[in-house]
Design a protein around this motif. Structure first.
Motif, short mmCIF file in Angstrom:
data_model
loop_
_atom_site.label_atom_id
_atom_site.label_comp_id
_atom_site.label_asym_id
_atom_site.label_seq_id
_atom_site.Cartn_x
_atom_site.Cartn_y
_atom_site.Cartn_z
N ILE A 1 10.83 2.57 2.27
CA ILE A 1 9.99 3.66 2.75
C ILE A 1 8.53 3.25 2.72
O ILE A 1 7.80 3.48 3.69
CB ILE A 1 10.23 4.94 1.92
N THR A 2 8.09 2.63 1.64
CA THR A 2 6.72 2.11 1.54
C THR A 2 6.77 0.67 1.05
O THR A 2 7.70 0.27 0.34
CB THR A 2 5.85 2.94 0.58
N TRP A 3 5.77 -0.10 1.44
CA TRP A 3 5.65 -1.50 1.05
C TRP A 3 4.26 -1.75 0.50
O TRP A 3 3.29 -1.17 0.98
CB TRP A 3 5.87 -2.41 2.26
N THR A 4 4.15 -2.63 -0.50
CA THR A 4 2.85 -3.02 -1.05
C THR A 4 2.77 -4.54 -1.10
O THR A 4 3.80 -5.22 -1.22
CB THR A 4 2.63 -2.46 -2.46
N ALA A 5 1.55 -5.06 -1.01
CA ALA A 5 1.34 -6.50 -1.10
C ALA A 5 1.78 -6.97 -2.48
O ALA A 5 1.54 -6.30 -3.48
CB ALA A 5 -0.12 -6.83 -0.86
N PHE A 6 2.42 -8.11 -2.52
CA PHE A 6 2.93 -8.69 -3.76
C PHE A 6 2.43 -10.12 -3.85
O PHE A 6 3.18 -11.06 -3.92
CB PHE A 6 4.47 -8.62 -3.75
N GLN A 7 1.11 -10.29 -3.80
CA GLN A 7 0.48 -11.59 -3.66
C GLN A 7 0.22 -12.27 -5.01
O GLN A 7 0.77 -13.30 -5.30
CB GLN A 7 -0.82 -11.47 -2.89
N ASP A 8 -0.69 -11.74 -5.80
CA ASP A 8 -1.06 -12.24 -7.12
C ASP A 8 -1.16 -13.77 -7.19
O ASP A 8 -0.32 -14.44 -7.79
CB ASP A 8 -0.08 -11.72 -8.16
N GLY A 9 -2.16 -14.34 -6.55
CA GLY A 9 -2.37 -15.78 -6.58
C GLY A 9 -1.80 -16.52 -5.38
O GLY A 9 -2.11 -17.69 -5.18
N LEU A 10 -0.97 -15.86 -4.62
CA LEU A 10 -0.40 -16.48 -3.43
C LEU A 10 -1.43 -16.44 -2.31
O LEU A 10 -1.96 -15.37 -2.00
CB LEU A 10 0.86 -15.73 -3.00
#
Length: 77
Positions: free
Chosen positions: A37-46
């Motif tokens: 339903i919703t998505w969030t960035a999951f970057q953390d150093g990437l």
């Protein structure tokens, strides 16, 4: 938030919780915890680079992200 309008090359599903999934896109990794339903960035150093492969490793509780030309990144989930 929804997924950005860019190509998605990889998907990893959590085998612990059916509502959690990860998407590797041309601008990084995104995560949903509510079945998409919703998505969030999951970057953390990437770095902001194409992610072409994802692997969720249950034993280590980590997500491995293979990128195009930037190596492999690991993040605890």
């Amino acid at each position: 938030m929804s997924l950005p309008d860019v190509p998605t090359s990889a998907v990893a599903l959590s085998d612990v919780d059916s509502e959690i999934a990860y998407a590797g896109t041309d601008v990084g990794v995104f995560r949903t915890t509510n079945g998409g339903i919703t998505w969030t960035a999951f970057q953390d150093g990437l770095p902001r680079s194409p992610v072409v492969e994802l692997l969720f490793h249950r034993n280590y509780n980590r997500l491995f992200a293979g990128t195009m030309g930037r190596g492999v990144f690991v993040r605890d989930v």
